[in-house]
Design a protein around this motif. Structure first.
Motif, PDB file in Angstrom:
ATOM      1  N   GLU A 163       0.828  -1.202   0.000  1.00 16.40           N
ATOM      2  CA  GLU A 163       0.000   0.000   0.000  1.00 16.40           C
ATOM      3  C   GLU A 163       0.868   1.261   0.000  1.00 16.40           C
ATOM      4  O   GLU A 163       0.595   2.219  -0.732  1.00 16.40           O
ATOM      5  CB  GLU A 163      -0.925  -0.016   1.213  1.00 16.40           C
ATOM      6  CG  GLU A 163      -1.881   1.159   1.281  1.00 16.40           C
ATOM      7  CD  GLU A 163      -2.813   1.082   2.477  1.00 16.40           C
ATOM      8  OE1 GLU A 163      -3.248   2.146   2.947  1.00 16.40           O
ATOM      9  OE2 GLU A 163      -3.088  -0.040   2.937  1.00 16.40           O
ATOM     10  N   ARG A 164       1.939   1.254   0.810  1.00 17.04           N
ATOM     11  CA  ARG A 164       2.805   2.426   0.884  1.00 17.04           C
ATOM     12  C   ARG A 164       3.575   2.636  -0.414  1.00 17.04           C
ATOM     13  O   ARG A 164       3.725   3.762  -0.894  1.00 17.04           O
ATOM     14  CB  ARG A 164       3.767   2.286   2.059  1.00 17.04           C
ATOM     15  CG  ARG A 164       3.077   2.325   3.409  1.00 17.04           C
ATOM     16  CD  ARG A 164       4.052   2.192   4.561  1.00 17.04           C
ATOM     17  NE  ARG A 164       4.943   3.341   4.654  1.00 17.04           N
ATOM     18  CZ  ARG A 164       5.822   3.498   5.632  1.00 17.04           C
ATOM     19  NH1 ARG A 164       5.924   2.576   6.582  1.00 17.04           N
ATOM     20  NH2 ARG A 164       6.588   4.552   5.674  1.00 17.04           N
ATOM     21  N   VAL A 165       4.060   1.550  -1.004  1.00 20.50           N
ATOM     22  CA  VAL A 165       4.791   1.671  -2.263  1.00 20.50           C
ATOM     23  C   VAL A 165       3.857   2.117  -3.384  1.00 20.50           C
ATOM     24  O   VAL A 165       4.219   2.970  -4.211  1.00 20.50           O
ATOM     25  CB  VAL A 165       5.482   0.343  -2.615  1.00 20.50           C
ATOM     26  CG1 VAL A 165       6.099   0.405  -4.013  1.00 20.50           C
ATOM     27  CG2 VAL A 165       6.569   0.024  -1.595  1.00 20.50           C
ATOM     28  N   ASP A 166       2.643   1.572  -3.405  1.00 21.77           N
ATOM     29  CA  ASP A 166       1.680   1.984  -4.425  1.00 21.77           C
ATOM     30  C   ASP A 166       1.324   3.460  -4.279  1.00 21.77           C
ATOM     31  O   ASP A 166       1.161   4.175  -5.280  1.00 21.77           O
ATOM     32  CB  ASP A 166       0.411   1.134  -4.337  1.00 21.77           C
ATOM     33  CG  ASP A 166       0.612  -0.276  -4.882  1.00 21.77           C
ATOM     34  OD1 ASP A 166       1.619  -0.501  -5.573  1.00 21.77           O
ATOM     35  OD2 ASP A 166      -0.242  -1.144  -4.611  1.00 21.77           O
ATOM     36  N   GLN A 167       1.197   3.939  -3.026  1.00 21.25           N
ATOM     37  CA  GLN A 167       0.901   5.352  -2.810  1.00 21.25           C
ATOM     38  C   GLN A 167       2.062   6.217  -3.278  1.00 21.25           C
ATOM     39  O   GLN A 167       1.862   7.277  -3.905  1.00 21.25           O
ATOM     40  CB  GLN A 167       0.622   5.617  -1.330  1.00 21.25           C
ATOM     41  CG  GLN A 167       0.230   7.061  -1.020  1.00 21.25           C
ATOM     42  CD  GLN A 167      -1.014   7.494  -1.753  1.00 21.25           C
ATOM     43  OE1 GLN A 167      -2.083   6.891  -1.603  1.00 21.25           O
ATOM     44  NE2 GLN A 167      -0.910   8.542  -2.567  1.00 21.25           N
ATOM     45  N   ALA A 168       3.297   5.771  -2.997  1.00 13.46           N
ATOM     46  CA  ALA A 168       4.469   6.510  -3.463  1.00 13.46           C
ATOM     47  C   ALA A 168       4.512   6.545  -4.983  1.00 13.46           C
ATOM     48  O   ALA A 168       4.859   7.573  -5.590  1.00 13.46           O
ATOM     49  CB  ALA A 168       5.740   5.873  -2.912  1.00 13.46           C
ATOM     50  N   ARG A 169       4.139   5.434  -5.593  1.00 11.69           N
ATOM     51  CA  ARG A 169       4.124   5.394  -7.060  1.00 11.69           C
ATOM     52  C   ARG A 169       3.103   6.376  -7.613  1.00 11.69           C
ATOM     53  O   ARG A 169       3.380   7.104  -8.583  1.00 11.69           O
ATOM     54  CB  ARG A 169       3.794   3.969  -7.519  1.00 11.69           C
ATOM     55  CG  ARG A 169       3.884   3.761  -9.017  1.00 11.69           C
ATOM     56  CD  ARG A 169       3.510   2.326  -9.386  1.00 11.69           C
ATOM     57  NE  ARG A 169       4.092   1.914 -10.644  1.00 11.69           N
ATOM     58  CZ  ARG A 169       3.993   0.693 -11.143  1.00 11.69           C
ATOM     59  NH1 ARG A 169       3.345  -0.243 -10.471  1.00 11.69           N
ATOM     60  NH2 ARG A 169       4.548   0.394 -12.311  1.00 11.69           N
ATOM     61  N   ALA A 170       1.909   6.409  -7.011  1.00  8.70           N
ATOM     62  CA  ALA A 170       0.880   7.341  -7.470  1.00  8.70           C
ATOM     63  C   ALA A 170       1.330   8.787  -7.279  1.00  8.70           C
ATOM     64  O   ALA A 170       1.117   9.642  -8.159  1.00  8.70           O
ATOM     65  CB  ALA A 170      -0.428   7.077  -6.709  1.00  8.70           C
ATOM     66  N   ASP A 171       1.955   9.081  -6.136  1.00  9.45           N
ATOM     67  CA  ASP A 171       2.425  10.440  -5.877  1.00  9.45           C
ATOM     68  C   ASP A 171       3.495  10.858  -6.886  1.00  9.45           C
ATOM     69  O   ASP A 171       3.491  11.992  -7.385  1.00  9.45           O
ATOM     70  CB  ASP A 171       2.987  10.544  -4.456  1.00  9.45           C
ATOM     71  CG  ASP A 171       1.904  10.444  -3.397  1.00  9.45           C
ATOM     72  OD1 ASP A 171       0.720  10.599  -3.741  1.00  9.45           O
ATOM     73  OD2 ASP A 171       2.242  10.209  -2.222  1.00  9.45           O
ATOM     74  N   LEU A 172       4.415   9.958  -7.186  1.00 11.66           N
ATOM     75  CA  LEU A 172       5.492  10.296  -8.108  1.00 11.66           C
ATOM     76  C   LEU A 172       4.979  10.413  -9.546  1.00 11.66           C
ATOM     77  O   LEU A 172       5.463  11.257 -10.313  1.00 11.66           O
ATOM     78  CB  LEU A 172       6.601   9.252  -8.026  1.00 11.66           C
ATOM     79  CG  LEU A 172       7.542   9.441  -6.839  1.00 11.66           C
ATOM     80  CD1 LEU A 172       8.391   8.203  -6.609  1.00 11.66           C
ATOM     81  CD2 LEU A 172       8.437  10.658  -7.059  1.00 11.66           C
ATOM     82  N   THR A 173       4.018   9.589  -9.896  1.00 12.63           N
ATOM     83  CA  THR A 173       3.426   9.721 -11.224  1.00 12.63           C
ATOM     84  C   THR A 173       2.759  11.076 -11.371  1.00 12.63           C
ATOM     85  O   THR A 173       2.880  11.744 -12.406  1.00 12.63           O
ATOM     86  CB  THR A 173       2.406   8.593 -11.468  1.00 12.63           C
ATOM     87  OG1 THR A 173       3.063   7.332 -11.349  1.00 12.63           O
ATOM     88  CG2 THR A 173       1.795   8.700 -12.852  1.00 12.63           C
ATOM     89  N   ALA A 174       2.062  11.509 -10.312  1.00 10.24           N
ATOM     90  CA  ALA A 174       1.438  12.822 -10.331  1.00 10.24           C
ATOM     91  C   ALA A 174       2.488  13.932 -10.356  1.00 10.24           C
ATOM     92  O   ALA A 174       2.339  14.932 -11.076  1.00 10.24           O
ATOM     93  CB  ALA A 174       0.524  12.986  -9.119  1.00 10.24           C
ATOM     94  N   ALA A 175       3.557  13.765  -9.577  1.00  9.85           N
ATOM     95  CA  ALA A 175       4.620  14.771  -9.567  1.00  9.85           C
ATOM     96  C   ALA A 175       5.294  14.870 -10.929  1.00  9.85           C
ATOM     97  O   ALA A 175       5.638  15.970 -11.395  1.00  9.85           O
ATOM     98  CB  ALA A 175       5.654  14.417  -8.497  1.00  9.85           C
ATOM     99  N   ARG A 176       5.476  13.728 -11.575  1.00 10.22           N
ATOM    100  CA  ARG A 176       6.092  13.730 -12.899  1.00 10.22           C
ATOM    101  C   ARG A 176       5.220  14.488 -13.896  1.00 10.22           C
ATOM    102  O   ARG A 176       5.720  15.263 -14.726  1.00 10.22           O
ATOM    103  CB  ARG A 176       6.307  12.286 -13.357  1.00 10.22           C
ATOM    104  CG  ARG A 176       7.192  12.130 -14.569  1.00 10.22           C
ATOM    105  CD  ARG A 176       7.529  10.665 -14.794  1.00 10.22           C
ATOM    106  NE  ARG A 176       8.425  10.483 -15.916  1.00 10.22           N
ATOM    107  CZ  ARG A 176       8.921   9.305 -16.301  1.00 10.22           C
ATOM    108  NH1 ARG A 176       8.605   8.214 -15.595  1.00 10.22           N
ATOM    109  NH2 ARG A 176       9.719   9.218 -17.340  1.00 10.22           N
ATOM    110  N   ALA A 177       3.899  14.264 -13.825  1.00  8.90           N
ATOM    111  CA  ALA A 177       2.995  15.000 -14.704  1.00  8.90           C
ATOM    112  C   ALA A 177       3.024  16.481 -14.395  1.00  8.90           C
ATOM    113  O   ALA A 177       2.986  17.327 -15.307  1.00  8.90           O
ATOM    114  CB  ALA A 177       1.570  14.453 -14.543  1.00  8.90           C
ATOM    115  N   ALA A 178       3.134  16.827 -13.099  1.00  7.79           N
ATOM    116  CA  ALA A 178       3.145  18.241 -12.707  1.00  7.79           C
ATOM    117  C   ALA A 178       4.359  18.971 -13.270  1.00  7.79           C
ATOM    118  O   ALA A 178       4.242  20.077 -13.815  1.00  7.79           O
ATOM    119  CB  ALA A 178       3.102  18.361 -11.191  1.00  7.79           C
TER     120      ALA A 178
END
Length: 566
Positions: A163-178
């Protein structure tokens, strides 16, 4: 020899367990140090993390651990620990240094003297992409493990890790788009014009609140300026600004496309944004906008944690009082609506000036922004298809789901029907109860309970502007009518509807993009609660746990969602 072997294996298992536990502690210390901008503590925590991760990786690499991975009963667990240790080393070597680079530059990314440093944002593309790839690799490795096959103690820890790794992945994917989108959306390739919408939760709408005012923001090479500000009541016409679908006409009526203030009766933010933008561009053709940003006073209160208090006239707004001042006290202090609009414009200008002149607490600002986006209080839309396509993957876009997934998609959305500011006293609780799973078809009961915090004895003192048009619709002062809409599962059914425990009846449904939409009007008296329950059915194959979207209100909604019934 057997005793020695057992002792050696036990010792190795204990070493790995200690190393992984110490790694978790070091990771938490590193996260706290980065959040507190303590470089020395971050360096120490990173070194500790590297050492513990290497120890765990070494402990699970030799012949002893290889033997454990092939034993019955514990082989799956040993294999999972090996994968976790390997993934941890990859994260420490690739993701952590990249994230430290990003963290060290965060204070240089905020507006200073009215300008956002676009070159510094663009410079983060490589480190963010590096961290994103590393976390993605780790997530893919962890996904190879069937958590259900693990022993009890490890199973729960494993799911927490995933769950924590998946959340980090989602956050980084969003940061990359930003970091990819922000330079162009803020005028890096030429001036951009955004429509800033202020949603008033005291008169609730499906996306949050009444769009009581709007302002034009120009971004040119990162330099931000606030232009024309207009009250939502000044953007009301008789001709639709965009054509409506048959479903939209049946669910919302024609005012969705003629009245700026009703464009967010729909919960689909991109659709609301298109309607707002078309309305604005029709009214001000010489100053067209090409994107929309929406924010509500609750999110503004979060941002005030970072900016500090802001004084407007005789009122000082803080993170503690902004919601009450902007959604309640203003109507008692300023009874004339045009004067209220002047005050709201002054607040918008003051907040904009404070934000663009420089915010000192970067961590607080990022935390406030994240909370606002997570709660659906900050939304962004671009009228450029490529940009909107990139945004639509993330919650900040506020897209209404219409594509089937394994997880049933449900939505509860509210709209004030009293013509009042009574939603300041409205509280919402939502519950999704699993009923059955037969042949991979799930059934759920979805309940919305609306409550009024207004005391009956205080209703008489309400300003007329707050109480609304209660007499014209045969209500008592302090009552409010709320339109509640349930969006059922994609390709599923809304079966029955029941108000306050009455006998369930067939729910009147309008189909919209593969989703059944049920509408009910609830009268909520002061100090009372009213509930409505729907029985919904998924199509075959949607066997995951349900996902529920709700309208953000003045306070956080109470939500309870059962896991999958399958």
């Amino acid at each position: 020899m057997l005793l020695v072997l057992v002792a050696v294996v036990g010792w190795r298992v204990w070493q790995v367990k200690e190393a992984l536990g110490a790694s978790e502690d070091a990771a938490s210390a590193l996260e706290a140090a980065i959040r507190d901008d303590d470089s020395a503590a971050a360096d120490r925590a990173q070194t500790d993390l590297e050492n513990h991760a290497a120890a765990a990786d070494s402990g699970t690499s030799g012949p002893i651990w290889s033997t454990l991975r092939h034993l019955p009963l514990i082989g799956d667990d040993a294999d999972a620990v090996r994968l976790a240790s390997s993934a941890l080393v990859d994260l420490v070597r690739s993701a952590v240094p990249a994230l430290r680079t990003v963290a060290d530059q965060r204070d240089d990314l905020l507006p200073q003297d009215g300008q956002v440093p676009l070159d510094r944002i663009a410079a983060l593309r490589d480190p963010v992409a590096t961290a994103d790839r590393a976390v993605g690799r780790s997530a893919d490795r962890l996904d190879q493990v069937d958590a259900d096959a693990l022993l009890g103690p490890l199973r729960s820890r494993w799911r927490s890790l995933v769950e924590r790794v998946d959340q980090a992945r989602a956050d980084l994917t969003a940061a990359r788009a930003a970091v990819d989108l922000l330079p162009t959306m803020l005028g890096g390739d030429g001036p951009r014009h955004l429509l800033l919408i202020f949603e008033n939760n005291a008169e609730i709408r499906a996306t949050g609140g009444l769009p009581g005012s709007a302002a034009e923001v120009t971004a040119d090479d990162g330099r931000l300026s606030l232009g024309r500000q207009v009250a939502g009541s000044d953007l009301v016409g008789t001709t639709p600004v965009l054509p409506l679908t048959e479903a939209e006409r049946r669910i919302y009526g024609p005012r969705l496309a003629t009245d700026f203030r009703q464009a967010n009766w729909t919960p689909d933010f991109p659709r609301s944004a298109d309607l707002w933008e078309a309305n604005w561009n029709q009214r001000f053709p010489a100053d067209p906008v090409d994107g929309v940003v929406a924010i509500d006073p609750v999110a503004l209160s979060y941002l005030l944690r970072a900016t500090g208090p802001i004084t407007v006239g005789a009122v000082t707004l803080t993170s503690d009082n902004a919601v009450d001042e902007l959604l309640s006290n203003v109507y008692a202090r300023i009874p004339d609506p045009p004067d209220q609009d002047v005050f709201f414009r002054q607040v918008a200008a003051a907040v904009f000036a404070r934000f663009t002149s420089g915010v000192q607490d970067t961590s607080a600002l990022l935390g406030a922004f994240r909370q606002g986006v997570t709660e659906g209080r900050i939304r962004v839309q671009s009228s450029l298809p490529a940009e909107q396509g990139a945004l639509a993957r993330f919650s900040i876009a506020g897209v209404l789901p219409t594509t089937p997934t394994r997880e049933p998609q449900l939505g509860l959305y509210l709209v004030d029907a009293t013509g009042s500011k009574m939603s300041y006293y409205l509280r919402t609780a939502a519950q999704v109860e699993a009923v059955s799973c037969v042949d991979r078809v799930q059934r759920f009961d979805v309940t919305a309970t609306l409550s009024s915090t207004l005391r009956p004895e205080d209703a008489a003192a309400l300003p007329d502007y707050v109480a609304g048009d209660y007499e014209d619709i045969a209500l008592d002062r302090g009552d409010q009518i709320v339109t509640v809409r349930l969006y059922g599962p994609i390709d599923g059914r809304v079966v029955t509807q029941s108000i306050d425990g009455a006998t369930p009846k067939k729910a009147p449904i309008v189909e919209s993009d593969g989703r059944g939409v049920a509408t009910v009007y609830l009268v909520v008296p002061p100090g009372r609660s009213v509930s409505v329950t729907w029985r919904v059915q998924t199509p075959a194959g949607q066997t995951g746990s349900p996902q529920l979207q709700l309208t953000p209100g003045v306070t956080a909604n109470e939500v309870s969602v059962d896991p999958s019934a399958c």
